[in-house]
Design a protein around this motif. Sequence first.
Motif, PDB file in Angstrom:
ATOM      1  N   MET A   1       0.821  -1.210   0.000  1.00  0.00           N
ATOM      2  CA  MET A   1       0.000   0.000   0.000  1.00  0.00           C
ATOM      3  C   MET A   1       0.855   1.261   0.000  1.00  0.00           C
ATOM      4  SD  MET A   1      -3.498  -0.339   2.046  1.00  0.00           S
ATOM      5  CE  MET A   1      -3.272   1.018   3.124  1.00  0.00           C
ATOM      6  N   ALA A   2       0.173   2.347  -0.185  1.00  0.00           N
ATOM      7  CA  ALA A   2       0.906   3.581  -0.421  1.00  0.00           C
ATOM      8  C   ALA A   2       1.786   3.972   0.760  1.00  0.00           C
ATOM      9  CB  ALA A   2      -0.105   4.685  -0.693  1.00  0.00           C
ATOM     10  N   MET A 185      -4.674  19.833 -17.784  1.00  0.00           N
ATOM     11  CA  MET A 185      -5.165  19.120 -16.622  1.00  0.00           C
ATOM     12  C   MET A 185      -4.759  19.825 -15.337  1.00  0.00           C
ATOM     13  SD  MET A 185      -7.015  16.711 -17.254  1.00  0.00           S
ATOM     14  CE  MET A 185      -7.016  16.269 -15.531  1.00  0.00           C
ATOM     15  N   SER A 189      -8.088  21.672 -12.167  1.00  0.00           N
ATOM     16  CA  SER A 189      -8.140  20.519 -11.284  1.00  0.00           C
ATOM     17  C   SER A 189      -9.566  20.251 -10.849  1.00  0.00           C
ATOM     18  CB  SER A 189      -7.285  20.785 -10.061  1.00  0.00           C
ATOM     19  OG  SER A 189      -7.948  21.668  -9.225  1.00  0.00           O
ATOM     20  N   ASP A 191     -12.031  20.025 -12.690  1.00  0.00           N
ATOM     21  CA  ASP A 191     -12.810  19.715 -13.889  1.00  0.00           C
ATOM     22  C   ASP A 191     -13.884  18.682 -13.596  1.00  0.00           C
ATOM     23  OD1 ASP A 191     -10.315  17.509 -15.335  1.00  0.00           O
ATOM     24  OD2 ASP A 191     -10.932  17.893 -13.287  1.00  0.00           O
TER      25      ASP A 191
ATOM     26  N   HIS B  58      -2.419  -4.861   2.491  1.00  0.00           N
ATOM     27  CA  HIS B  58      -2.839  -4.420   3.819  1.00  0.00           C
ATOM     28  C   HIS B  58      -4.323  -4.617   4.031  1.00  0.00           C
ATOM     29  CE1 HIS B  58       0.845  -2.498   5.431  1.00  0.00           C
ATOM     30  NE2 HIS B  58       1.180  -2.617   4.169  1.00  0.00           N
ATOM     31  N   TYR B 128      -1.894   0.454 -10.938  1.00  0.00           N
ATOM     32  CA  TYR B 128      -1.287   0.379  -9.603  1.00  0.00           C
ATOM     33  C   TYR B 128       0.213   0.131  -9.724  1.00  0.00           C
ATOM     34  CZ  TYR B 128      -1.103  -0.762  -4.621  1.00  0.00           C
ATOM     35  OH  TYR B 128      -0.820  -0.759  -3.289  1.00  0.00           O
ATOM     36  N   TYR B 131       1.813   3.331 -10.597  1.00  0.00           N
ATOM     37  CA  TYR B 131       1.876   4.217  -9.428  1.00  0.00           C
ATOM     38  C   TYR B 131       3.008   3.799  -8.491  1.00  0.00           C
ATOM     39  CZ  TYR B 131       0.700   5.854  -4.778  1.00  0.00           C
ATOM     40  OH  TYR B 131       0.781   6.390  -3.529  1.00  0.00           O
ATOM     41  N   ARG B 163      -3.186  10.688 -13.238  1.00  0.00           N
ATOM     42  CA  ARG B 163      -4.376  11.482 -12.944  1.00  0.00           C
ATOM     43  C   ARG B 163      -5.142  11.781 -14.227  1.00  0.00           C
ATOM     44  NH1 ARG B 163      -4.907  17.627 -11.765  1.00  0.00           N
ATOM     45  NH2 ARG B 163      -7.161  17.638 -11.772  1.00  0.00           N
ATOM     46  N   SER B 167      -8.817  10.406 -14.577  1.00  0.00           N
ATOM     47  CA  SER B 167      -9.923  11.360 -14.553  1.00  0.00           C
ATOM     48  C   SER B 167     -10.777  11.210 -15.798  1.00  0.00           C
ATOM     49  CB  SER B 167      -9.402  12.783 -14.411  1.00  0.00           C
ATOM     50  OG  SER B 167      -9.016  13.272 -15.646  1.00  0.00           O
ATOM     51  N   TYR B 181     -10.370   3.972  -5.792  1.00  0.00           N
ATOM     52  CA  TYR B 181      -9.459   4.106  -4.649  1.00  0.00           C
ATOM     53  C   TYR B 181      -8.088   4.591  -5.114  1.00  0.00           C
ATOM     54  CZ  TYR B 181      -5.864   2.185  -1.540  1.00  0.00           C
ATOM     55  OH  TYR B 181      -4.754   2.017  -0.780  1.00  0.00           O
ATOM     56  N   VAL B 185      -6.015   8.006  -4.204  1.00  0.00           N
ATOM     57  CA  VAL B 185      -4.644   8.053  -3.684  1.00  0.00           C
ATOM     58  C   VAL B 185      -3.801   9.008  -4.521  1.00  0.00           C
ATOM     59  CG1 VAL B 185      -2.553   6.718  -3.347  1.00  0.00           C
ATOM     60  CG2 VAL B 185      -4.729   5.747  -2.688  1.00  0.00           C
ATOM     61  N   ARG B 188      -4.672  12.522  -3.684  1.00  0.00           N
ATOM     62  CA  ARG B 188      -4.139  12.928  -2.383  1.00  0.00           C
ATOM     63  C   ARG B 188      -2.651  13.229  -2.503  1.00  0.00           C
ATOM     64  NH1 ARG B 188      -1.523  10.726   1.803  1.00  0.00           N
ATOM     65  NH2 ARG B 188      -1.567   8.604   1.040  1.00  0.00           N
ATOM     66  N   LYS B 189      -1.959  12.402  -3.251  1.00  0.00           N
ATOM     67  CA  LYS B 189      -0.520  12.622  -3.411  1.00  0.00           C
ATOM     68  C   LYS B 189      -0.239  13.932  -4.130  1.00  0.00           C
ATOM     69  CE  LYS B 189       1.567   9.027  -1.753  1.00  0.00           C
ATOM     70  NZ  LYS B 189       2.848   8.952  -1.074  1.00  0.00           N
ATOM     71  N   GLU B 195     -10.840  17.035  -3.698  1.00  0.00           N
ATOM     72  CA  GLU B 195     -11.240  16.079  -4.732  1.00  0.00           C
ATOM     73  C   GLU B 195     -11.018  14.657  -4.235  1.00  0.00           C
ATOM     74  OE1 GLU B 195      -9.375  18.646  -5.085  1.00  0.00           O
ATOM     75  OE2 GLU B 195      -9.862  19.796  -6.873  1.00  0.00           O
ATOM     76  N   GLY B 212      -8.976  -0.259   2.756  1.00  0.00           N
ATOM     77  CA  GLY B 212      -7.970   0.746   2.378  1.00  0.00           C
ATOM     78  C   GLY B 212      -8.596   2.091   2.060  1.00  0.00           C
ATOM     79  N   LEU B 215      -9.593   3.793   5.175  1.00  0.00           N
ATOM     80  CA  LEU B 215      -8.434   4.253   5.938  1.00  0.00           C
ATOM     81  C   LEU B 215      -7.883   5.557   5.353  1.00  0.00           C
ATOM     82  CD1 LEU B 215      -7.337   2.852   8.359  1.00  0.00           C
ATOM     83  CD2 LEU B 215      -5.547   1.846   6.970  1.00  0.00           C
ATOM     84  N   GLU B 216      -7.864   5.616   4.027  1.00  0.00           N
ATOM     85  CA  GLU B 216      -7.410   6.845   3.375  1.00  0.00           C
ATOM     86  C   GLU B 216      -8.336   8.004   3.723  1.00  0.00           C
ATOM     87  OE1 GLU B 216      -4.888   7.684   1.574  1.00  0.00           O
ATOM     88  OE2 GLU B 216      -3.904   5.755   1.338  1.00  0.00           O
TER      89      GLU B 216
END
Lengths: 770, 604
Positions: A1-2, A185, A189, A191, B58, B128, B131, B163, B167, B181, B185, B188-189, B195, B212, B215-216
Amino acid sequence: MASVHESLYFNPMMTNGVVHANVFGIKDWVTPYKIGVLVLLDEMTISKRMTLLERRRLNKLILPLQQGPDVTLQQLLKTVEECSPETAFAVKLRLHMMVAGELKDMESFFDTLPNPFSDAESEASKTSVVGLFMRHMLLAYNKLSFSQVYKLYTALQRYHDDYLGSQSDPPAGPAGDADMELSEMELTSTDDGPGGELEKEQQDAGPMQYSELLDEAPRRCPLSQKQAEYFLARQAYLLKNDENKALKPAALQEELNNMLKFNPDFAEAHYLSYLNSMRVQDVFISTHSLLHYFDRLILTGGDSKSNGDEGYGRSLRYAALNLAALHCRFGHYQQADLALQEAIRIAQESNDHVCLQHCLSWLYTLEQLKGSDSSVLTEDSVKMAAHFGLPYLASLGIQSLVQQGAIGGKAANMLMDALKDTDILHWKHSLSELIDISLAQTTSIWRMYGKSTMALQCSQVLLNMNSLEQVDFGVQQNNTEAFAVVLCHLAELHAEQGLFSAASEILKHLKERFPPHTQHAKLWMLCDLKIQFERAMNDGKYHLAEPHVTAIAALDQMEGLYRKALVMKAQNQTTDACRVLQRLQLLCEKTKRTEMIIRVMLTTAELHWESSSFSTALPVLLQALVLARQYHLQALASETILHLAFSQLMLGVPEQALNILHEAMEPILAHGALLDKGRALLLVAKCQMAVAGGRADRHTGLEQAVQTLDEAASYFSRLGCKERLRDTHYLQARLHHALGHTVQRNECALLFRLLDQELPPTRANFTNRL
Amino acid sequence: MCLLMGQGNSGGWRFEGGATNQQYEKMAALSSEFGDLVQIKKQLISVISLCKERGLVHSVKWASELAFALKPLPMSELPPPPPLTKEDVEDLDALGLAKSYFDLKEYDRAAYFLRACRSKKAYFLYMYSRYLSGEKKKDDETVDSLGPLEKGQVRNEALRELRVELSKKHHAGELDGFTLYLYGVVLRKLDLLKEAVDVFVEATHALPLHWGAWLELCNLITNIEMLKSLSLPDCWIRDFFLAHMYTELQMIKEALQKYQSLIEAGFSKSTYIISQIAVAYHNIRDIDQALSLFNELREQDPYRIENMDTFSNLLYVRGMKPELSYLAHNLVEIDKYRVETCCVIGNYYSLRSQHEKAALYFQRALKLNPRCLGAWTLMGHEYMEMKNTSAAIQAYRHAIEVNKRDYRAWYGLGQTYEILKMHFYCLYYYRRAHQLRPNDSRMLVALGECYEKLSQLVEAKKCYWRAYSVGDVERMALLKLAKLHEQLNESDEAAHCYIIYIQDIFSCGELLEHVEVSTALRYLGQYYFKNKRYDEASLCAQRCCDYNDAREEGKALLRQISQVRDQGEASSADVSLPCVFGSLSNNNTPVRRVSPLDLSSVTP
């Protein structure tokens, strides 16, 4: 996970819990811009067919290029082009070759770079500025790891591409391009629209996008260390000297936040954020930033753990002191006092006299702000500062003392001497800021004493003086408080002389230089309101003066009360006016504003006249006269004498009145405002008439009075004071009638008639006023 | 047994059509409580396999832990594997290959082989991988950046492209729960928090069982109002989320209630819930409860490392050296390169007063995970012990940077400046800490002490009184308040405070700080004597004699009393004066109410 990959803020260079800000030891990093400069230097050493003039120009350019912040390639080439177009072209070409080629082109460039200074004859010898720079760069380059070299090369390519992009006209190219889409883009943001077209529309639509743009700009081209330092220094300088030119508070905060996001250790940014939020009077953010700054500073200066003169203990002391200053600026006097006591205690414990001096000067400032007498403290501060060789603090103390002395009625020659002495000190240490303040202070003191000519002169000296500080960042004029004060005085002086257009011109200038949201704007606002109020009162347009009263009261409570009383008096609300005046007098006595006390007394005396009790006005006036003389307030003293003379005239002793008038005439004619001059002359004429009335040579006496009235009339007409002009014309007509000058009498009568029609029906007791 | 108790919980156990996934729609509301848990178990099992296929380890772990706590299902009840679509079949080989690369952390390679796949599962894994590849590269880059200022600017370059693509798909409505999800992430990053919240909420609606996403969401919610404003899917997992959220927002009472009802609903064996409850008890400083829960946890799950740092904090506070030592050695045997292990060892050394070593281990913890908040704060404490104030300030500041709401770091900063004798300066920090924990008496007492040092006695009194009112932990506030009143010659108020203090101490049954008790008794004796209430005075004096340091004075007072009584002076019958022992029974002693803490007047 991140979360496994989170790695923000991790600093591998941390030792013993303390991150050293400059971990790598060297500040120099090879950046694309530096490569550009290196190419330029290389080109200069290689090419032999440069003209002498070009070479000289380029040589002058080297130092600023080496030491300045990174600039874009476009700017770099432009500056070089101005000196030598051929070299600029050569640099451009070589960079282009390097970028268009492969990584090895850059590598070979660095390989061949050391050649020029291998022979001792070369201009770029090892120990020269250029040689040192080159060696620095080579060292930094050789330290780079494999991947870093590649990164440098791609950065160089981007640097060059940016230049190319800026060269070709920014077209609205095909939107299908991946890059374009990317940037689009970023811009939108928020959009929500499904297609590209809608996104475009949004781009044009809201103000939202602007902030996004701002946010985006620094992210695209991150600031280098030097650029960041330059940015901070520039903004701080502008904030101090010319707030207009600095970034708007919100934009500046945005920039700072960005900078801090990238480098949380950049403590100075916190300090600038503190200054910035002081600008908008945000107590929370400013406290937060200030404390954060000092928390950070403690770290960077944390080499020595001792509480000694340097490093850690020192910043602690100044942290407390700065906190005191902050509370002081926001008017939290109790808090400021506590913080200051703390600073003093810590400074005493570590025997830091310099810090103690700073504390002391804040202490007397604080006492002054609280309204208690602090001259003893100030004197001590000056003595100690002189002892420890701190000229800035010493003369700041002296200036404060002079101000207190002037208000407290100390002898003028002493004050002037003190100012002269500090001026010598200022010039010796070239404290230009204090010179400005000193001149502004002199102007104010002369003005207070009623010497308008001297005040005028002093203000002109300051305005025409060339600033001592080097002209930085294109800010020629210092937009400091001193300038605002002097310009306000100038405007008022002009208004007094009836030069209203000039005054409004000055005010317009003030408005431009100190926009309403800046910290010194209150000065000119008050000044502007006062001038407008006076004009309205002189015109007899009391309804116009009334709204100004509330505005003035917002800026200065006592001044507002005084003006309120004046309006009430003019509108015949005698009892109300009297009550206000009594309250005001109590207030003034508490705060020791002598000028205002005298003015209140004069107005009270005028109120007595309204009820025709001239004899009761006399003691008040005498008291005022004593005060005015004691404090050397000449203008007010003359005005008091006018009032006295008028009372005497009304009590039937015009001879006495004339006698004392002679004393006041000279200063009034020399320094007084137009209104005062006119009033004085009118009064003289009235006295002359009264004296002449009972004498044998009545004729000559009346002739004299006519002349005096003529002069008074000219003053009143310049001032546009119609009510008084009407009175004057009336008297003139009567005199001419008595003297048998029919033509002049008719003329004056006509003038009177015209004015009388224009003005509202007169009040009955117009004779009862000066 | 526990299954039957599920009846008690009424809210949030119905399944309504929030889920778009076909499998979940089939499982809609079942009424019987027993079936309820079976359904939950079924859901968990299927979501575990879904997550496993996508490499979301996780979430798999969380769901598996929960599933383990429930009764095993009979063979017939096991949910069938989700049916394969045509696309899935086409992508099967590529997906298998890519998943193996993915498991070996060869993300770029995985992404390469997935690029042509069209099934949703493959698409998620494709995105993923890209990422994670970006994240991995970012981490590697940080080490060799081109300069000190650039170090914070290293970014995951893949984010922007991701993104853009996500999007587009989002607009087209093609994203399923997992990709939503991932999109969240990514947002958020990129610091597009608003958003991100919206997308995460959407993700929870699309696939409520993916922990997950919850949790985020939890990390992005900053206050209770924000939590209330969100429209969340009505699913049993929501209660887990809310409980977690309440713990984060320091609403411990609500959190405990929630967890209790979850246990009653049948999750009593879940180690997750036990650990969460223990942490919650730790947060409200109910040490005994927390300790017993942690011990239970370790019995059930002896090789668990998560949350053991919290356990060690508790042991540290209680000073239980042998237990802490055992824990530390045990954890080292399991895995010594874990943040929690390092924190436990740090605590162990700290308890043994080897602060240098302790700091070293906290540093190691931070190297393992720089965003580990607790370690920064604990390191700050160690530096404080070593009197290295500047390093302490640095550590605390770092802690605040990671989480602005960390009251311990603010409090620590305050303490540091207090040690440097900057009492006014530290007020700011204590106030921040107090803001974050308005009902914690320690901050209030610290504030009061600072005000006292600054001779701001009115404020100090307010602070102490408030500290007492919110439940004083250390039982010092009243004593300090009494002494303050004593200084100000407000003898009635001082006596009141001493009375309440003594009542408190005696009602506790502990006679720990008897020095202070004797001070209180001494003062009260004198006070009653002055007010001519000789009965009470002699009572106090007799009590005084129980303590060594006050014995002489007690005796002297007794003698004085008897002298006065001999002279025949009647005892004053002023009933308005309070009495210690008479009022021991009734608790509503009339005490002058000091106005509640009103710091706003002094807060700049």
